[in-house]
Design a protein around this motif. Structure first.
Motif, PDB file in Angstrom:
ATOM      1  N   THR A   2       0.498  -1.344  -0.044  1.00 30.83           N
ATOM      2  CA  THR A   2       0.199   0.063  -0.162  1.00 30.83           C
ATOM      3  C   THR A   2       0.502   1.681  -0.341  1.00 30.83           C
ATOM      4  OG1 THR A   2      -0.209  -0.307   2.173  1.00 30.83           O
ATOM      5  CG2 THR A   2      -1.838  -1.007   1.413  1.00 30.83           C
ATOM      6  N   ASP A   3       1.732   1.361   0.260  1.00 32.01           N
ATOM      7  CA  ASP A   3       3.027   2.106   0.251  1.00 32.01           C
ATOM      8  C   ASP A   3       3.883   2.218  -1.252  1.00 32.01           C
ATOM      9  OD1 ASP A   3       4.762   0.059   0.565  1.00 32.01           O
ATOM     10  OD2 ASP A   3       5.375   0.798   2.889  1.00 32.01           O
ATOM     11  N   HIS A   4       3.236   1.691  -1.993  1.00 31.10           N
ATOM     12  CA  HIS A   4       4.644   1.854  -2.434  1.00 31.10           C
ATOM     13  C   HIS A   4       3.485   2.672  -4.286  1.00 31.10           C
ATOM     14  CE1 HIS A   4       7.183   0.704  -6.302  1.00 31.10           C
ATOM     15  NE2 HIS A   4       8.305   0.641  -5.129  1.00 31.10           N
ATOM     16  N   PRO A   5       4.433   3.759  -5.022  1.00 26.75           N
ATOM     17  CA  PRO A   5       3.481   4.649  -5.839  1.00 26.75           C
ATOM     18  C   PRO A   5       3.299   3.508  -7.201  1.00 26.75           C
ATOM     19  CG  PRO A   5       5.841   4.891  -6.080  1.00 26.75           C
ATOM     20  CD  PRO A   5       5.293   4.422  -4.860  1.00 26.75           C
ATOM     21  N   ILE A   6       3.321   2.061  -7.562  1.00 27.49           N
ATOM     22  CA  ILE A   6       2.941   1.673  -8.536  1.00 27.49           C
ATOM     23  C   ILE A   6       1.874   0.632  -8.072  1.00 27.49           C
ATOM     24  CG2 ILE A   6       2.955  -0.541  -9.662  1.00 27.49           C
ATOM     25  CD1 ILE A   6       5.991  -0.122  -9.699  1.00 27.49           C
ATOM     26  N   THR A   7       1.995   0.661  -6.325  1.00 28.90           N
ATOM     27  CA  THR A   7       0.244  -0.236  -6.105  1.00 28.90           C
ATOM     28  C   THR A   7      -0.626   0.466  -5.581  1.00 28.90           C
ATOM     29  OG1 THR A   7       1.596  -1.144  -4.358  1.00 28.90           O
ATOM     30  CG2 THR A   7       1.085  -2.536  -6.384  1.00 28.90           C
ATOM     31  N   LYS A   8      -0.207   2.022  -5.176  1.00 25.77           N
ATOM     32  CA  LYS A   8      -1.118   2.657  -4.635  1.00 25.77           C
ATOM     33  C   LYS A   8      -2.403   2.828  -4.780  1.00 25.77           C
ATOM     34  CE  LYS A   8      -0.747   6.442  -1.315  1.00 25.77           C
ATOM     35  NZ  LYS A   8      -0.278   7.924  -0.510  1.00 25.77           N
ATOM     36  N   GLY A   9      -3.435   2.655  -3.877  1.00 22.86           N
ATOM     37  CA  GLY A   9      -4.467   2.322  -3.997  1.00 22.86           C
ATOM     38  C   GLY A   9      -5.151   1.423  -5.086  1.00 22.86           C
ATOM     39  N   LEU A  10      -4.388   0.236  -5.417  1.00 21.85           N
ATOM     40  CA  LEU A  10      -4.956  -0.998  -5.695  1.00 21.85           C
ATOM     41  C   LEU A  10      -5.960  -1.672  -5.285  1.00 21.85           C
ATOM     42  CD1 LEU A  10      -1.772  -2.467  -8.308  1.00 21.85           C
ATOM     43  CD2 LEU A  10      -4.435  -1.059  -8.888  1.00 21.85           C
ATOM     44  N   GLN A  11      -7.022  -2.125  -5.738  1.00 19.74           N
ATOM     45  CA  GLN A  11      -7.922  -2.579  -4.266  1.00 19.74           C
ATOM     46  C   GLN A  11      -8.964  -3.745  -5.728  1.00 19.74           C
ATOM     47  OE1 GLN A  11     -11.079   0.365  -3.573  1.00 19.74           O
ATOM     48  NE2 GLN A  11      -9.473   1.333  -2.754  1.00 19.74           N
ATOM     49  N   GLU A  12      -8.678  -3.688  -6.622  1.00 22.64           N
ATOM     50  CA  GLU A  12      -9.094  -5.579  -7.616  1.00 22.64           C
ATOM     51  C   GLU A  12      -8.444  -6.590  -7.253  1.00 22.64           C
ATOM     52  OE1 GLU A  12     -12.647  -4.803  -8.496  1.00 22.64           O
ATOM     53  OE2 GLU A  12     -12.645  -3.328  -7.642  1.00 22.64           O
ATOM     54  N   PRO A  13      -8.720  -7.528  -6.788  1.00 21.47           N
ATOM     55  CA  PRO A  13      -7.712  -8.928  -7.175  1.00 21.47           C
ATOM     56  C   PRO A  13      -7.201  -9.034  -8.561  1.00 21.47           C
ATOM     57  CG  PRO A  13     -10.314  -9.584  -6.962  1.00 21.47           C
ATOM     58  CD  PRO A  13     -10.137  -7.873  -7.167  1.00 21.47           C
ATOM     59  N   ALA A  14      -6.290  -9.461  -8.752  1.00 22.94           N
ATOM     60  CA  ALA A  14      -6.018  -9.909  -9.993  1.00 22.94           C
ATOM     61  C   ALA A  14      -5.511 -11.443 -10.248  1.00 22.94           C
ATOM     62  CB  ALA A  14      -4.574  -8.895  -9.919  1.00 22.94           C
TER      63      ALA A  14
END
Length: 171
Positions: free
Chosen positions: A103-115
């Protein structure tokens, strides 16, 4: 696909150029299937030591010699295939869910949907000196890294040995 998103992407033949262009933002090594030449190893090493970025997509059991390079750069690739017990119910045990993101990385910040990722191996940022590495995607509690690749390849089954109540899964 990258060009459709307004990125400029160009093929790079390191064996002939001997270096990564100075204006390259990232080098993508997608699915290598052969060992690299010494010139290619040297060019990637020089590029990364100068602050360059590398995105390596290496399939399980890939016949490449990037493993030692990646380890020296702070990335450990597992000799395994990630299996997700939850998806085995749908016949996709080797397509694990990404259960959580950094959650603290710019690439994944804000991602919520599963992949979902088809046929992946475990990857661990080990942190080489001076590197800026992070684990970005984590699978769920029902997944594991299957290391018995002979049984996986020959019999099409895997099993998590520490959970005796979980039977083998057909993959």
């Amino acid at each position: 696909a990258l060009q459709n998103e307004n990125y400029q992407a160009e093929p790079l033949l390191l064996a002939s150029t001997g270096e990564v262009p100075a204006d390259a933002d990232v080098v993508v090594v997608a699915g290598p299937t052969r060992p690299l030449l010494p010139e290619e190893h040297a060019a990637l090493g020089k590029y990364l030591s100068g602050g360059g970025a590398l995105f390596a997509l290496i399939d399980p059991r890939a016949q490449t010699d990037l493993y030692d390079d990646l380890r020296s750069w702070g990335v450990a690739l597992g000799e395994d295939v990630v299996v997700d017990r939850t998806l085995a119910l749908f016949g996709r045990a080797t397509t694990p869910f990404a259960a959580s993101y950094a959650t603290d990385h710019p690439i994944t910040k804000g991602l919520q949907e599963p992949a979902m990722f088809h046929m992946v191996r475990s990857v661990q940022a080990t942190g080489a000196p001076g590197s800026q590495l992070a684990n970005l995607v984590m699978t769920g509690d029902a997944s594991w890294a299957e290391r018995d690749l002979a049984q996986f390849s020959n019999q099409g089954t895997v099993g998590l040995e520490i959970h005796q109540d979980w039977p083998e899964v057909d993959v």
